[in-house]
Design a protein around this motif. Sequence first.
Motif, mmCIF file in Angstrom:
data_model
loop_
_atom_site.group_PDB
_atom_site.id
_atom_site.type_symbol
_atom_site.label_atom_id
_atom_site.label_comp_id
_atom_site.label_asym_id
_atom_site.label_seq_id
_atom_site.Cartn_x
_atom_site.Cartn_y
_atom_site.Cartn_z
ATOM 1 N N ASP B 65 -82.024 5.460 -0.848
ATOM 2 C CA ASP B 65 -80.803 5.727 -1.624
ATOM 3 C C ASP B 65 -79.576 5.568 -0.740
ATOM 4 O OD1 ASP B 65 -82.241 6.550 -3.859
ATOM 5 O OD2 ASP B 65 -82.345 8.625 -3.160
ATOM 6 N N GLY B 66 -78.430 5.437 -1.375
ATOM 7 C CA GLY B 66 -77.174 5.579 -0.655
ATOM 8 C C GLY B 66 -76.736 7.042 -0.710
ATOM 9 N N THR B 67 -75.536 7.298 -0.219
ATOM 10 C CA THR B 67 -74.990 8.650 -0.250
ATOM 11 C C THR B 67 -73.696 8.649 -1.049
ATOM 12 O OG1 THR B 67 -75.887 9.032 1.940
ATOM 13 C CG2 THR B 67 -74.202 10.570 1.182
ATOM 14 N N GLU B 69 -70.314 10.790 -2.188
ATOM 15 C CA GLU B 69 -69.509 11.948 -1.816
ATOM 16 C C GLU B 69 -68.421 12.100 -2.866
ATOM 17 O OE1 GLU B 69 -68.352 11.889 2.318
ATOM 18 O OE2 GLU B 69 -67.094 13.660 1.971
ATOM 19 N N VAL B 76 -72.117 16.303 -1.790
ATOM 20 C CA VAL B 76 -72.752 15.098 -1.260
ATOM 21 C C VAL B 76 -74.132 14.996 -1.897
ATOM 22 C CG1 VAL B 76 -73.656 14.029 0.847
ATOM 23 C CG2 VAL B 76 -71.468 15.260 0.898
ATOM 24 N N PHE B 77 -74.483 13.814 -2.408
ATOM 25 C CA PHE B 77 -75.734 13.695 -3.162
ATOM 26 C C PHE B 77 -76.267 12.270 -3.021
ATOM 27 C CE2 PHE B 77 -72.029 12.699 -5.631
ATOM 28 C CZ PHE B 77 -72.378 11.565 -6.347
ATOM 29 N N PRO B 78 -77.567 12.081 -3.287
ATOM 30 C CA PRO B 78 -78.131 10.735 -3.183
ATOM 31 C C PRO B 78 -77.594 9.819 -4.291
ATOM 32 C CG PRO B 78 -79.851 12.345 -3.754
ATOM 33 C CD PRO B 78 -78.575 13.098 -3.629
ATOM 34 N N CYS B 86 -71.106 11.987 -9.847
ATOM 35 C CA CYS B 86 -71.427 13.265 -9.209
ATOM 36 C C CYS B 86 -72.118 14.162 -10.239
ATOM 37 C CB CYS B 86 -70.156 13.930 -8.715
ATOM 38 S SG CYS B 86 -70.452 15.547 -7.991
ATOM 39 N N VAL B 95 -69.202 5.961 -2.367
ATOM 40 C CA VAL B 95 -70.610 5.699 -2.091
ATOM 41 C C VAL B 95 -70.732 4.958 -0.764
ATOM 42 C CG1 VAL B 95 -72.654 4.489 -2.887
ATOM 43 C CG2 VAL B 95 -71.193 5.638 -4.536
ATOM 44 N N THR B 96 -71.576 5.457 0.113
ATOM 45 C CA THR B 96 -71.812 4.779 1.388
ATOM 46 C C THR B 96 -73.311 4.616 1.608
ATOM 47 O OG1 THR B 96 -71.798 6.913 2.503
ATOM 48 C CG2 THR B 96 -69.738 5.688 2.530
#
Lengths: 251, 112
Positions: B65-67, B69, B76-78, B86, B95-96
């Motif tokens: 997954d990405g992260t 925020e 912060v969540f997958p 969110c 998204v990073t």
Amino acid sequence: MCETCGCDAGDAARLTAVGGGAAHAHPHPHPHERVIVLDHRVLSHNDDLAARNRAWLAERGILALNVMSSPGSGKTTLLERTVADLSPSGPVAVIEGDQETVLDARRLAAAGASTVQVNTGSGCHLDAAMVSGALAELAPPDGATVFVENVGNLVCPALFDLGERARVVLMSVTEGADKPLKYPHMFRGADVLLLNKIDLLPYVDFDVDACRDAARRLCPGLRMLPVSATRGDGLGDWYDWLDEQARPVAG
Amino acid sequence: MHELAVTESVIDAISAQLSDMRVTVVRLEIGKLSGVMPDAVRFCFELAGEGTCVEGARLDITEPDGTGECRACGSVFPARDPLALCPCGSAEVTVTGGAELTIKAVEVADHV
Ligand SMILES: Nc1nc2c(ncn2[C@@H]2O[C@H](COP(=O)(O)OP(=O)(O)O)[C@@H](O)[C@H]2O)c(=O)[nH]1
Ligand SMILES: [Mg+2]
Ligand SMILES: [Zn+2]
């Protein structure tokens, strides 16, 4: 016991390889596999070549821009106009990517740019190696602006760094304001978004603000410049943006 | 289809290092936000692998997954797609990560 790997091949069968050095022929009741850790970035070869292009361009003070959009959004039309307007004040060159034909290269040469056509055949994007070859052929003078018109496609070109200073993504008002959401990768990596064909806004149902919001969901703060490549609206902002890119970057 | 170019890069990179071995498993990491479709890579792998050291190899793909925020609530969540929302409902999400495109490892047969 097997001398090569130390496994116990069992008592029932004894096979002895004769000749052939390390040959190791006995039936294997268990897998003999070795894990080799590679940790190799798949696109590292392209990225290395792109870094080389970027250094080559920087040494010469050349500004290279990767121009991407769906087929028909108006990349060639915008570049024709841009070449005609900017070439009096400095050298402008174009690398034209299309699957087939030299039609677009002819249009840009007619507008006054030195132009190299790259035909990718079945390929759906330009890569750094193609651009490296095209740059060698083009031999742009120091300080030139080089536009790279990528193959018309909002998916594949997003993945391939060419060594450009910035990514210019174009879309037109006939394509629907939800385009960014449908092709997130392209918009995520954009440095500027040109919204073309705004002369057609009175005739189509297109929500400019919704488009900007969609693009910014993917790329916070992305600048969107509404233009008409045919009528000329907004081109001043586009040229100002190009001027900003031409300034040397720190580092 | 860029998955063909991606798959060819995978095979080229492995062949360059291990051309004389028989590769039985290729472990790839394809992030959920990489823009590359694992199924398309699987399809291309079989075709493009013919006649190379990975012919017949099994392809194991993990999809990190990405992260995400959230700029509204800070959580912060997958993130499984570039437009992830969110859990609080906000779309103001940065998204990073999740763009991995890596050959992690291969397994080779010890005995040819
Ligand atoms: N109305 C209108 N048509 C445009 C504009 N820009 C391009 N076009 C037309 O869109 C079509 C495709 O343009 P082209 O530059 O070949 O697109 P490309 O495939 O992205 O290079 C042509 O018929 C152009 O005349 C514009 O600003 N307004
Ligand atoms: Mg064109
Ligand atoms: Zn939130």
